[in-house]
Design a protein around this motif. Structure first.
Motif, PDB file in Angstrom:
ATOM      1  N   MET A  29      61.008  58.909  24.760  1.00  0.00           N
ATOM      2  CA  MET A  29      60.558  59.686  25.941  1.00  0.00           C
ATOM      3  C   MET A  29      61.427  60.910  26.195  1.00  0.00           C
ATOM      4  SD  MET A  29      61.791  57.630  29.264  1.00  0.00           S
ATOM      5  CE  MET A  29      63.411  56.860  29.212  1.00  0.00           C
ATOM      6  N   GLY A  30      62.668  60.928  25.659  1.00  0.00           N
ATOM      7  CA  GLY A  30      63.547  62.079  25.863  1.00  0.00           C
ATOM      8  C   GLY A  30      64.146  62.092  27.259  1.00  0.00           C
ATOM      9  N   GLY A  31      65.127  62.971  27.448  1.00  0.00           N
ATOM     10  CA  GLY A  31      65.814  63.065  28.751  1.00  0.00           C
ATOM     11  C   GLY A  31      64.926  63.631  29.828  1.00  0.00           C
ATOM     12  N   CYS A  32      64.011  64.513  29.467  1.00  0.00           N
ATOM     13  CA  CYS A  32      63.112  65.061  30.500  1.00  0.00           C
ATOM     14  C   CYS A  32      62.082  64.010  30.894  1.00  0.00           C
ATOM     15  CB  CYS A  32      62.445  66.349  30.034  1.00  0.00           C
ATOM     16  SG  CYS A  32      60.956  66.114  29.052  1.00  0.00           S
ATOM     17  N   ALA A  33      61.811  63.090  30.005  1.00  0.00           N
ATOM     18  CA  ALA A  33      60.802  62.037  30.239  1.00  0.00           C
ATOM     19  C   ALA A  33      59.498  62.675  30.727  1.00  0.00           C
ATOM     20  CB  ALA A  33      61.315  60.996  31.233  1.00  0.00           C
ATOM     21  N   CYS A  34      59.157  63.810  30.127  1.00  0.00           N
ATOM     22  CA  CYS A  34      58.040  64.608  30.666  1.00  0.00           C
ATOM     23  C   CYS A  34      56.729  63.822  30.657  1.00  0.00           C
ATOM     24  CB  CYS A  34      57.892  65.891  29.869  1.00  0.00           C
ATOM     25  SG  CYS A  34      59.337  66.944  30.005  1.00  0.00           S
ATOM     26  N   MET A  35      56.381  63.227  29.509  1.00  0.00           N
ATOM     27  CA  MET A  35      55.127  62.477  29.438  1.00  0.00           C
ATOM     28  C   MET A  35      55.203  61.228  30.322  1.00  0.00           C
ATOM     29  SD  MET A  35      52.111  62.245  28.537  1.00  0.00           S
ATOM     30  CE  MET A  35      50.821  62.071  27.343  1.00  0.00           C
ATOM     31  N   ALA A  36      56.327  60.512  30.253  1.00  0.00           N
ATOM     32  CA  ALA A  36      56.461  59.261  31.005  1.00  0.00           C
ATOM     33  C   ALA A  36      56.300  59.526  32.512  1.00  0.00           C
ATOM     34  CB  ALA A  36      57.816  58.621  30.707  1.00  0.00           C
ATOM     35  N   LEU A  37      56.957  60.561  33.016  1.00  0.00           N
ATOM     36  CA  LEU A  37      56.889  60.844  34.457  1.00  0.00           C
ATOM     37  C   LEU A  37      55.527  61.435  34.843  1.00  0.00           C
ATOM     38  CD1 LEU A  37      60.517  62.159  35.081  1.00  0.00           C
ATOM     39  CD2 LEU A  37      59.556  59.910  35.648  1.00  0.00           C
ATOM     40  N   TYR A  38      54.951  62.179  33.933  1.00  0.00           N
ATOM     41  CA  TYR A  38      53.598  62.701  34.158  1.00  0.00           C
ATOM     42  C   TYR A  38      52.631  61.528  34.386  1.00  0.00           C
ATOM     43  CZ  TYR A  38      49.201  65.010  32.857  1.00  0.00           C
ATOM     44  OH  TYR A  38      47.909  65.477  32.820  1.00  0.00           O
ATOM     45  N   LEU A  39      52.758  60.499  33.548  1.00  0.00           N
ATOM     46  CA  LEU A  39      51.873  59.332  33.670  1.00  0.00           C
ATOM     47  C   LEU A  39      52.187  58.533  34.931  1.00  0.00           C
ATOM     48  CD1 LEU A  39      51.971  58.258  29.926  1.00  0.00           C
ATOM     49  CD2 LEU A  39      49.955  59.090  31.162  1.00  0.00           C
ATOM     50  N   ALA A  40      53.467  58.365  35.230  1.00  0.00           N
ATOM     51  CA  ALA A  40      53.846  57.602  36.430  1.00  0.00           C
ATOM     52  C   ALA A  40      53.361  58.320  37.690  1.00  0.00           C
ATOM     53  CB  ALA A  40      55.360  57.395  36.467  1.00  0.00           C
ATOM     54  N   ARG A  41      53.374  59.658  37.662  1.00  0.00           N
ATOM     55  CA  ARG A  41      52.819  60.415  38.794  1.00  0.00           C
ATOM     56  C   ARG A  41      51.337  60.128  38.968  1.00  0.00           C
ATOM     57  NH1 ARG A  41      54.006  65.157  41.405  1.00  0.00           N
ATOM     58  NH2 ARG A  41      51.987  66.025  40.862  1.00  0.00           N
ATOM     59  N   LYS A  42      50.646  59.911  37.858  1.00  0.00           N
ATOM     60  CA  LYS A  42      49.207  59.647  37.919  1.00  0.00           C
ATOM     61  C   LYS A  42      48.893  58.200  38.289  1.00  0.00           C
ATOM     62  CE  LYS A  42      47.277  63.140  34.844  1.00  0.00           C
ATOM     63  NZ  LYS A  42      46.215  63.558  35.776  1.00  0.00           N
ATOM     64  N   GLY A  43      49.910  57.344  38.345  1.00  0.00           N
ATOM     65  CA  GLY A  43      49.676  55.974  38.789  1.00  0.00           C
ATOM     66  C   GLY A  43      49.798  54.909  37.718  1.00  0.00           C
ATOM     67  N   TYR A  44      50.093  55.325  36.485  1.00  0.00           N
ATOM     68  CA  TYR A  44      50.316  54.324  35.429  1.00  0.00           C
ATOM     69  C   TYR A  44      51.683  53.677  35.644  1.00  0.00           C
ATOM     70  CZ  TYR A  44      46.637  56.810  32.854  1.00  0.00           C
ATOM     71  OH  TYR A  44      45.447  57.395  32.472  1.00  0.00           O
ATOM     72  N   ASP A  45      51.802  52.406  35.244  1.00  0.00           N
ATOM     73  CA  ASP A  45      53.118  51.750  35.226  1.00  0.00           C
ATOM     74  C   ASP A  45      53.715  52.010  33.850  1.00  0.00           C
ATOM     75  OD1 ASP A  45      52.942  50.755  37.802  1.00  0.00           O
ATOM     76  OD2 ASP A  45      51.781  49.020  37.138  1.00  0.00           O
ATOM     77  N   VAL A  46      54.824  52.731  33.820  1.00  0.00           N
ATOM     78  CA  VAL A  46      55.340  53.252  32.555  1.00  0.00           C
ATOM     79  C   VAL A  46      56.732  52.712  32.250  1.00  0.00           C
ATOM     80  CG1 VAL A  46      55.889  55.347  31.252  1.00  0.00           C
ATOM     81  CG2 VAL A  46      54.114  55.410  33.006  1.00  0.00           C
ATOM     82  N   THR A  47      56.880  52.216  31.020  1.00  0.00           N
ATOM     83  CA  THR A  47      58.201  51.935  30.480  1.00  0.00           C
ATOM     84  C   THR A  47      58.465  52.998  29.434  1.00  0.00           C
ATOM     85  OG1 THR A  47      57.927  49.562  30.792  1.00  0.00           O
ATOM     86  CG2 THR A  47      59.645  50.260  29.247  1.00  0.00           C
ATOM     87  N   GLY A  48      59.576  53.713  29.581  1.00  0.00           N
ATOM     88  CA  GLY A  48      59.946  54.718  28.589  1.00  0.00           C
ATOM     89  C   GLY A  48      61.173  54.240  27.848  1.00  0.00           C
ATOM     90  N   ILE A  49      61.147  54.387  26.517  1.00  0.00           N
ATOM     91  CA  ILE A  49      62.342  54.014  25.756  1.00  0.00           C
ATOM     92  C   ILE A  49      62.856  55.225  24.977  1.00  0.00           C
ATOM     93  CG2 ILE A  49      61.599  51.593  25.551  1.00  0.00           C
ATOM     94  CD1 ILE A  49      61.801  53.368  22.319  1.00  0.00           C
ATOM     95  N   ASP A  50      64.149  55.199  24.744  1.00  0.00           N
ATOM     96  CA  ASP A  50      64.777  56.202  23.887  1.00  0.00           C
ATOM     97  C   ASP A  50      66.025  55.549  23.298  1.00  0.00           C
ATOM     98  OD1 ASP A  50      64.387  59.546  23.863  1.00  0.00           O
ATOM     99  OD2 ASP A  50      66.262  58.772  23.039  1.00  0.00           O
ATOM    100  N   ARG A  51      66.428  55.999  22.096  1.00  0.00           N
ATOM    101  CA  ARG A  51      67.621  55.365  21.512  1.00  0.00           C
ATOM    102  C   ARG A  51      68.912  55.992  22.059  1.00  0.00           C
ATOM    103  NH1 ARG A  51      68.122  57.898  15.398  1.00  0.00           N
ATOM    104  NH2 ARG A  51      68.202  60.012  16.137  1.00  0.00           N
TER     105      ARG A  51
END
Ligand SMILES: C[S@@+](CC[C@H](N)C(=O)[O-])C[C@H]1O[C@@H](n2cnc3c(N)ncnc32)[C@H](O)[C@@H]1O
Length: 174
Positions: A29-51
């Motif tokens: 998901m990266g530090g910006c977590a751009c996609m993950a937060l975009y989805l969470a804003r839309k109402g999805y329950d999101v788990t983001g992982i990064d190494r």
């Protein structure tokens, strides 16, 4: 009000997928977590992982103060060895992350493993035009061909679309 902008085809991927809700895993998901937060804003329950632990820290900071309608969890993990049970998520996404992963096909197999049957594995990665624009060095055509071949080998129904910079794969896990 803080905003998560759609500047790089996030909406295109969601539209192509036709998914409206569910439990989502976003890999790399990266530090910006751009996609993950975009989805969470839309109402999805999101788990983001990064190494990267730095990315996880930044993603949690970025989430603060955002108006998220869904849950957001950031967890350190390797995309090629995901710490989740099989058939767990409704949607598993890689948005501009596969070309950063040393073993992208191992990561793709893990994405399919943790996606539930009937769920969607969604991939957006740079096409050759995107690679030029972002000044990346990898062989996009080769990576995209490998992704398509492996997704079909895994038995998925695969839809492919292109935006100007990205190739989108919408894979339905059988
Ligand atoms: C360009 S960023 C992804 C951008 C992000 N997905 C977005 O929505 O804009 C690529 C990320 O992949 C992560 N990464 C690379 N290899 C990984 C691996 N094996 N497992 C998990 N994350 C990995 C990097 O740490 C980096 O944060």
């Amino acid at each position: 009000m803080s905003r998560v902008e759609d500047t790089t085809g996030r909406e295109a991927l969601l539209k192509a997928a036709g998914v409206k809700s569910g439990r989502v895993l976003d890999i790399g998901m990266g530090g910006c977590a751009c996609m993950a937060l975009y989805l969470a804003r839309k109402g999805y329950d999101v788990t983001g992982i990064d190494r990267s632990s730095h990315a996880i820290h930044r993603a949690r900071e970025n989430a603060k103060g955002k108006r998220l309608r869904g849950e957001f969890t950031a967890r350190r993990a390797d995309a090629t060895n995901l710490p989740f049970e099989s058939d767990t998520f409704d949607v598993v996404i890689s948005f501009h992350s596969l070309h950063h992963i040393d073993r992208p096909i191992a990561a793709l197999r893990e994405m399919f493993r943790v996606c539930r049957p009937g769920g969607k594995v969604l991939i957006s990665d740079l096409n050759p035009t995107g690679v030029k624009l972002y000044k990346h060095k990898h062989d996009a055509a080769r990576l995209l061909a490998l992704v398509e071949r492996e997704a079909r080998r895994l038995g998925a129904a695969v839809k492919i679309a292109d935006t100007r910079l990205d190739r989108l794969f919408v894979c339905a896990k059988r």
